[in-house]
Design a protein around this motif. Structure first.
Motif, mmCIF file in Angstrom:
data_model
loop_
_atom_site.group_PDB
_atom_site.id
_atom_site.type_symbol
_atom_site.label_atom_id
_atom_site.label_comp_id
_atom_site.label_asym_id
_atom_site.label_seq_id
_atom_site.Cartn_x
_atom_site.Cartn_y
_atom_site.Cartn_z
ATOM 1 N N LYS A 177 0.835 -1.212 0.000
ATOM 2 C CA LYS A 177 0.000 0.000 0.000
ATOM 3 C C LYS A 177 0.863 1.254 0.000
ATOM 4 N N MET A 178 1.918 1.261 0.796
ATOM 5 C CA MET A 178 2.807 2.422 0.846
ATOM 6 C C MET A 178 3.607 2.548 -0.437
ATOM 7 N N LEU A 179 3.890 1.430 -1.086
ATOM 8 C CA LEU A 179 4.572 1.458 -2.377
ATOM 9 C C LEU A 179 3.678 2.094 -3.435
ATOM 10 N N LEU A 180 2.385 1.767 -3.392
ATOM 11 C CA LEU A 180 1.454 2.284 -4.383
ATOM 12 C C LEU A 180 1.196 3.782 -4.212
ATOM 13 N N ASP A 181 1.147 4.246 -2.943
ATOM 14 C CA ASP A 181 0.882 5.679 -2.744
ATOM 15 C C ASP A 181 2.152 6.509 -2.575
ATOM 16 N N GLY A 182 3.317 5.837 -2.711
ATOM 17 C CA GLY A 182 4.583 6.564 -2.689
ATOM 18 C C GLY A 182 5.054 7.005 -1.330
ATOM 19 N N SER A 183 4.491 6.446 -0.265
ATOM 20 C CA SER A 183 4.848 6.875 1.091
ATOM 21 C C SER A 183 5.759 5.884 1.794
ATOM 22 N N PHE A 184 6.434 5.038 1.029
ATOM 23 C CA PHE A 184 7.273 4.022 1.663
ATOM 24 C C PHE A 184 8.472 4.615 2.382
ATOM 25 N N GLY A 185 8.788 5.873 2.127
ATOM 26 C CA GLY A 185 9.887 6.521 2.843
ATOM 27 C C GLY A 185 9.595 6.702 4.321
ATOM 28 N N LYS A 186 8.323 6.565 4.695
ATOM 29 C CA LYS A 186 7.923 6.732 6.090
ATOM 30 C C LYS A 186 7.886 5.409 6.849
#
Length: 304
Positions: free
Chosen positions: A272-281
């Protein structure tokens, strides 16, 4: 286009045209999850990611087969061996890796304190688990290399291995699968008697479902391949049996992402974080081995 092709080969072409991109995408996402989520860097996840890599390469081995069917071309068996060299590696190393994952889970439950110590020697511990898969795969590749011939074939993964090498692979797979079943059954039984974290249970459940589906697929494949030698002496018919029996395996190895996303919260969050681009968090790495201290609250430490 298909004038000289056995009619039962045609449905296989369309099946593999669908399953190849699905298998590559599924396993690629699993590999990406490993690299972007620091929490997925334990030896267990390294072995799991290598299995996904093997599965992704394995399913790519059907590309040559599809191209040759669509163009109505053939290749020498010796050429087929080299064309599918890496897919054969993926084919042969996946089951030993699943066995090592099962042994890792069994060790984690049986000796949690010692297992935690092993996590601080990640490279050595993971390397030990890779010894058997590498030696096994190298042996099959060597046998296949020595048996290369100039027979014209529709190049698929089964035809990349000829004669003894494929028989050895098929029969030895039975032993590996039995070992996998025993390792996971023993781990499941031990989990019933110990208080484990929800994260550990989710990990085991997801890999357990994956293994179950893969074993079902491989059971059909290996049984079909084994009895195929007794059913017919016609090489074309035997090749058909091999190809159709591989359908279940290709479905299984293309389902890794679906299974882990459905069952495992860690992978679900990462995707999910990969899809919305928030995996840096994503949170910093916390070795899952620390959770294993709670596996045996009422059991003495192995060091005592």
């Amino acid at each position: 286009m298909f004038e000289d092709v056995h009619p039962w080969m045609i449905p296989l072409t369309f099946f593999y045209m669908i399953i190849i991109p699905i298998g590559v995408f599924s396993n690629l996402i699993m590999i990406i999850c490993f690299f972007i989520n620091p929490r997925l860097r334990s030896p267990f996840h390294i072995l799991l990611t290598l299995t996904c890599l093997a599965d992704g390469i394995h399913v790519c081995g059907q590309i040559v087969f599809v191209v040759q069917l669509l163009t109505n071309t053939y290749s020498y068996q010796s050429t087929c061996y080299f064309l599918n060299f890496f897919p054969v590696i993926g084919l042969t190393i996946a089951a030993p890796l699943l066995m090592e994952i099962g042994l890792d889970r069994l060790l984690a439950v049986s000796f949690p304190i010692k297992y935690r110590e092993f996590q601080f020697q990640k490279v050595l511990y993971t390397s030990i688990h890779l010894v058997f898969p590498i030696l096994y795969t190298s042996s099959i590749l060597y046998l296949g290399f020595m048996e290369r011939n100039n027979e014209l074939v529709k190049c698929a993964i089964p035809t990349a291995l000829a004669g003894v090498s494929f028989k050895v692979f098929t029969l030895s797979s039975h032993v590996i699968y039995v070992s996998i079943i025993l390792a996971y059954l023993m781990t499941a039984v031990l989990l019933k008697f110990h208080d484990t974290s929800s994260r550990f249970k989710a990990v085991f459940k997801s890999i357990g479902v994956t293994v179950g589906i893969v074993l079902f697929g491989w059971a059909i494949t290996t049984v079909s391949n084994t009895f195929g030698y007794f059913v017919t002496d016609d090489f074309e018919i035997f090749n058909l049996i091999q190809m159709y029996s591989g359908i279940t395996v290709n479905i299984a190895i293309s389902s890794n992402l679906l299974i882990f996303y459905t069952i495992n919260p860690e992978y679900q969050m990462t995707v999910k974080m990969l899809l919305d681009g928030s995996f840096g968090k994503l949170p910093t790495f916390t070795d899952s081995a620390s959770e294993l201290q709670n596996l045996r609250k009422n059991t003495k430490s192995q060091d005592s």
